[in-house]
Design a protein around this motif. Structure first.
Motif, PDB file in Angstrom:
ATOM      1  N   ASN A   1       0.859  -1.183   0.000  1.00  0.00           N
ATOM      2  CA  ASN A   1       0.000   0.000   0.000  1.00  0.00           C
ATOM      3  C   ASN A   1       0.894   1.231   0.000  1.00  0.00           C
ATOM      4  O   ASN A   1       1.678   1.419   0.937  1.00  0.00           O
ATOM      5  CB  ASN A   1      -0.914   0.013   1.236  1.00  0.00           C
ATOM      6  CG  ASN A   1      -1.906  -1.117   1.196  1.00  0.00           C
ATOM      7  OD1 ASN A   1      -2.746  -1.172   0.318  1.00  0.00           O
ATOM      8  ND2 ASN A   1      -1.795  -2.046   2.139  1.00  0.00           N
ATOM      9  N   VAL A   2       0.771   2.032  -1.043  1.00  0.00           N
ATOM     10  CA  VAL A   2       1.586   3.229  -1.186  1.00  0.00           C
ATOM     11  C   VAL A   2       0.647   4.414  -1.350  1.00  0.00           C
ATOM     12  O   VAL A   2      -0.304   4.361  -2.127  1.00  0.00           O
ATOM     13  CB  VAL A   2       2.537   3.122  -2.405  1.00  0.00           C
ATOM     14  CG1 VAL A   2       3.358   4.383  -2.576  1.00  0.00           C
ATOM     15  CG2 VAL A   2       3.430   1.898  -2.285  1.00  0.00           C
ATOM     16  N   ASP A   3       0.955   5.484  -0.608  1.00  0.00           N
ATOM     17  CA  ASP A   3       0.156   6.705  -0.689  1.00  0.00           C
ATOM     18  C   ASP A   3       1.095   7.900  -0.745  1.00  0.00           C
ATOM     19  O   ASP A   3       1.694   8.275   0.258  1.00  0.00           O
ATOM     20  CB  ASP A   3      -0.775   6.821   0.514  1.00  0.00           C
ATOM     21  CG  ASP A   3      -1.711   8.029   0.425  1.00  0.00           C
ATOM     22  OD1 ASP A   3      -1.615   8.791  -0.554  1.00  0.00           O
ATOM     23  OD2 ASP A   3      -2.525   8.184   1.341  1.00  0.00           O
ATOM     24  N   VAL A   4       1.256   8.458  -1.948  1.00  0.00           N
ATOM     25  CA  VAL A   4       2.095   9.650  -2.124  1.00  0.00           C
ATOM     26  C   VAL A   4       1.229  10.852  -2.504  1.00  0.00           C
ATOM     27  O   VAL A   4       1.719  11.829  -3.059  1.00  0.00           O
ATOM     28  CB  VAL A   4       3.208   9.410  -3.182  1.00  0.00           C
ATOM     29  CG1 VAL A   4       4.249   8.434  -2.669  1.00  0.00           C
ATOM     30  CG2 VAL A   4       2.629   8.945  -4.501  1.00  0.00           C
ATOM     31  N   SER A   5      -0.035  10.766  -2.178  1.00  0.00           N
ATOM     32  CA  SER A   5      -0.948  11.856  -2.536  1.00  0.00           C
ATOM     33  C   SER A   5      -0.616  13.149  -1.790  1.00  0.00           C
ATOM     34  O   SER A   5      -0.989  14.229  -2.239  1.00  0.00           O
ATOM     35  CB  SER A   5      -2.397  11.451  -2.264  1.00  0.00           C
ATOM     36  OG  SER A   5      -2.584  11.134  -0.902  1.00  0.00           O
ATOM     37  N   ALA A   6       0.096  13.063  -0.675  1.00  0.00           N
ATOM     38  CA  ALA A   6       0.510  14.269   0.045  1.00  0.00           C
ATOM     39  C   ALA A   6       1.621  15.004  -0.707  1.00  0.00           C
ATOM     40  O   ALA A   6       1.802  16.202  -0.530  1.00  0.00           O
ATOM     41  CB  ALA A   6       0.984  13.909   1.447  1.00  0.00           C
ATOM     42  N   VAL A   7       2.348  14.287  -1.562  1.00  0.00           N
ATOM     43  CA  VAL A   7       3.447  14.893  -2.323  1.00  0.00           C
ATOM     44  C   VAL A   7       2.915  15.584  -3.580  1.00  0.00           C
ATOM     45  O   VAL A   7       3.323  16.689  -3.912  1.00  0.00           O
ATOM     46  CB  VAL A   7       4.496  13.830  -2.698  1.00  0.00           C
ATOM     47  CG1 VAL A   7       5.607  14.425  -3.544  1.00  0.00           C
ATOM     48  CG2 VAL A   7       5.064  13.181  -1.445  1.00  0.00           C
ATOM     49  N   THR A   8       2.004  14.914  -4.291  1.00  0.00           N
ATOM     50  CA  THR A   8       1.441  15.467  -5.516  1.00  0.00           C
ATOM     51  C   THR A   8       0.098  14.809  -5.817  1.00  0.00           C
ATOM     52  O   THR A   8      -0.149  13.680  -5.388  1.00  0.00           O
ATOM     53  CB  THR A   8       2.385  15.273  -6.725  1.00  0.00           C
ATOM     54  OG1 THR A   8       1.841  15.932  -7.861  1.00  0.00           O
ATOM     55  CG2 THR A   8       2.592  13.817  -7.041  1.00  0.00           C
ATOM     56  N   ASP A   9      -0.723  15.540  -6.547  1.00  0.00           N
ATOM     57  CA  ASP A   9      -1.988  14.957  -6.983  1.00  0.00           C
ATOM     58  C   ASP A   9      -1.936  14.633  -8.475  1.00  0.00           C
ATOM     59  O   ASP A   9      -2.948  14.365  -9.098  1.00  0.00           O
ATOM     60  CB  ASP A   9      -3.147  15.907  -6.675  1.00  0.00           C
ATOM     61  CG  ASP A   9      -3.008  17.258  -7.366  1.00  0.00           C
ATOM     62  OD1 ASP A   9      -1.932  17.507  -7.955  1.00  0.00           O
ATOM     63  OD2 ASP A   9      -3.960  18.045  -7.332  1.00  0.00           O
ATOM     64  N   GLN A  10      -0.720  14.665  -9.044  1.00  0.00           N
ATOM     65  CA  GLN A  10      -0.535  14.346 -10.454  1.00  0.00           C
ATOM     66  C   GLN A  10      -0.061  12.905 -10.609  1.00  0.00           C
ATOM     67  O   GLN A  10       0.138  12.188  -9.631  1.00  0.00           O
ATOM     68  CB  GLN A  10       0.471  15.315 -11.071  1.00  0.00           C
ATOM     69  CG  GLN A  10      -0.041  16.745 -11.075  1.00  0.00           C
ATOM     70  CD  GLN A  10       0.957  17.698 -11.705  1.00  0.00           C
ATOM     71  OE1 GLN A  10       1.968  17.288 -12.252  1.00  0.00           O
ATOM     72  NE2 GLN A  10       0.661  18.985 -11.625  1.00  0.00           N
ATOM     73  N   ARG A  11       0.133  12.505 -11.841  1.00  0.00           N
ATOM     74  CA  ARG A  11       0.507  11.132 -12.174  1.00  0.00           C
ATOM     75  C   ARG A  11       1.828  10.730 -11.520  1.00  0.00           C
ATOM     76  O   ARG A  11       2.778  11.485 -11.491  1.00  0.00           O
ATOM     77  CB  ARG A  11       0.626  10.991 -13.689  1.00  0.00           C
ATOM     78  CG  ARG A  11       1.002   9.596 -14.143  1.00  0.00           C
ATOM     79  CD  ARG A  11       0.801   9.441 -15.592  1.00  0.00           C
ATOM     80  NE  ARG A  11      -0.651   9.334 -15.775  1.00  0.00           N
ATOM     81  CZ  ARG A  11      -1.225   8.815 -16.831  1.00  0.00           C
ATOM     82  NH1 ARG A  11      -0.497   8.386 -17.831  1.00  0.00           N
ATOM     83  NH2 ARG A  11      -2.531   8.736 -16.920  1.00  0.00           N
ATOM     84  N   ALA A  12       1.844   9.489 -10.999  1.00  0.00           N
ATOM     85  CA  ALA A  12       3.048   8.919 -10.402  1.00  0.00           C
ATOM     86  C   ALA A  12       3.219   7.492 -10.905  1.00  0.00           C
ATOM     87  O   ALA A  12       2.240   6.797 -11.200  1.00  0.00           O
ATOM     88  CB  ALA A  12       2.950   8.933  -8.881  1.00  0.00           C
ATOM     89  N   TYR A  13       4.465   7.060 -10.985  1.00  0.00           N
ATOM     90  CA  TYR A  13       4.810   5.710 -11.430  1.00  0.00           C
ATOM     91  C   TYR A  13       5.435   4.996 -10.235  1.00  0.00           C
ATOM     92  O   TYR A  13       6.486   5.404  -9.738  1.00  0.00           O
ATOM     93  CB  TYR A  13       5.798   5.762 -12.597  1.00  0.00           C
ATOM     94  CG  TYR A  13       5.278   6.555 -13.758  1.00  0.00           C
ATOM     95  CD1 TYR A  13       4.543   5.938 -14.768  1.00  0.00           C
ATOM     96  CD2 TYR A  13       5.504   7.930 -13.851  1.00  0.00           C
ATOM     97  CE1 TYR A  13       4.051   6.677 -15.838  1.00  0.00           C
ATOM     98  CE2 TYR A  13       5.013   8.672 -14.913  1.00  0.00           C
ATOM     99  CZ  TYR A  13       4.288   8.037 -15.899  1.00  0.00           C
ATOM    100  OH  TYR A  13       3.800   8.767 -16.948  1.00  0.00           O
TER     101      TYR A  13
END
Length: 155
Positions: A70-82
């Motif tokens: 489970n990975v959540d990087v939504s705090a870093v950006t709300d744009q596309r992530a790989y």
């Protein structure tokens, strides 16, 4: 012309097989028909069969395991992530360089979240997670983590 090539190939094959030859009887103990066990006078051991192998009750024969990530990087950006996971990398754990041939999973997320089950070998001790962002102004995130059977959550 075709018959000539076939004849030539056949002749080469016949010479190759003849050159491989058989063994001579020149006093070799392996070709004399007696085994070392026969020479010493001891009897041969019983062959090992699948039926004769004893395994402890409850032994787990599986070679792979499931790992919930489970990975959540939504705090870093709300744009596309790989988001990718790797079995092998070089460099230190603080500055790893992933081996592309060992990639287990790569997913694209538009909301910065990934929840996935991946299959890994039981021998795997640690994995590398790499998150790259479409916005090149954001540095990639890397994390080397121990596989403990409890799953993985970032952050």
């Amino acid at each position: 012309m075709k018959q000539y090539k076939q004849l030539l190939c056949g002749w080469i094959l016949a010479m190759g097989l003849t050159a491989c030859g058989g063994g001579g009887g020149g006093g070799d103990s392996a070709s004399s028909g007696s085994s070392p066990a026969d020479a010493s006078g001891s009897s041969e051991e019983e062959p090992v069969t699948m039926a004769s192998i004893k395994v402890a009750p409850g032994y787990d024969f599986t070679t792979s395991q499931q790992l919930e990530v489970n990975v959540d990087v939504s705090a870093v950006t709300d744009q596309r992530a790989y988001i990718a996971f790797y079995q092998d990398w070089s460099g230190s754990d603080s500055n790893p360089v992933p081996n592309p041939d060992s990639q287990l999973l790569m997913k694209v997320t538009d909301n910065g979240k990934l929840s996935q089950t991946i299959t890994i070998g039981k021998q795997q001790q640690s994995l590398l997670m790499v998150v790259m962002f479409a916005d090149t102004g954001i540095s990639p995130v890397t994390d080397v983590f121990a596989v403990d059977g409890e799953g993985y959550a970032y952050p």
